[in-house]
Design a protein around this motif. Structure first.
Motif, PDB file in Angstrom:
ATOM      1  N   LEU A  75      34.745  45.453  30.355  1.00  0.00           N
ATOM      2  CA  LEU A  75      33.725  46.067  29.514  1.00  0.00           C
ATOM      3  C   LEU A  75      32.409  46.244  30.258  1.00  0.00           C
ATOM      4  O   LEU A  75      31.642  47.154  29.951  1.00  0.00           O
ATOM      5  CB  LEU A  75      33.475  45.205  28.269  1.00  0.00           C
ATOM      6  N   ARG A 110      37.334  42.494  27.551  1.00  0.00           N
ATOM      7  CA  ARG A 110      37.917  42.536  26.203  1.00  0.00           C
ATOM      8  C   ARG A 110      39.315  41.941  26.273  1.00  0.00           C
ATOM      9  O   ARG A 110      40.124  42.347  27.117  1.00  0.00           O
ATOM     10  CB  ARG A 110      38.001  43.967  25.700  1.00  0.00           C
ATOM     11  N   LEU A 164      27.919  44.173  22.996  1.00  0.00           N
ATOM     12  CA  LEU A 164      29.373  44.108  22.871  1.00  0.00           C
ATOM     13  C   LEU A 164      29.818  43.238  21.697  1.00  0.00           C
ATOM     14  O   LEU A 164      30.983  43.250  21.324  1.00  0.00           O
ATOM     15  CB  LEU A 164      29.978  43.559  24.156  1.00  0.00           C
TER      16      LEU A 164
END
Length: 167
Positions: A75, A110, A164
């Protein structure tokens, strides 16, 4: 033995593993001389970079060696190297007295697998367990769970990756 001020920093990676709900994996450390109390025994996976190893590859390797997790996608990463010093009182016992702290490259990943992929008791590659338990935690709580001397690094990592998280 070298003076504390003259010791180098250990090159290391850190991994913020986020699930689909935006919560972060934290593990309860199995032990360590840096522990100051029972409240600050949680941390995200981290570990050393082998000579010549790419930092992102090191992050994936360390994550696997500490959690058995392979199902990830990148990410982001913190552009800077983040540095912390270990307390002088433990410097001679940590890493055989060779380092004064760590310089870390942090990655956000992730987790794309299922929770049963996570195995901290018998982690990947036959490595010694670093954690005795684990849980998913809201990102904003992380700095309060880490040993105090690592807190500024965790505050920076949380700031960098805050977008995030969910909730």
């Amino acid at each position: 033995m070298a003076r504390y001020e003259d010791l180098p920093y250990r090159t290391c990676v850190g991994i913020m593993l986020l699930n689909a709900a935006g919560l972060v994996f934290i593990g309860r450390r199995a032990g360590g001389i840096e522990h100051v109390d029972e409240a600050h025994v949680w941390q995200m996976p981290q570990g050393g970079v082998d000579p010549g190893e790419d930092t992102f590859q090191a992050a994936k390797r360390e994550l696997y060696e500490e959690t058995s997790v392979k199902s990830v996608e990148k990410l982001g990463e913190v552009a800077d190297w983040l540095i912390y010093d270990i307390p002088r009182t433990v410097a001679g016992r940590a890493w055989k007295g060779r380092y004064r702290g760590q310089r870390q490259k942090w990655f956000a990943l992730r987790f794309t697998g299922k929770d049963n992929e996570i195995n901290v008791a018998n982690p990947g590659g036959g490595h010694k367990a670093e954690f005795v338990s684990w849980r998913w935690e809201p990102m904003k709580n992380l700095p309060e769970l880490i040993v105090p001397f690592k807190r500024p690094v965790y505050e920076r990592v949380v700031k960098e990756f805050a977008g995030l998280a969910t909730g």
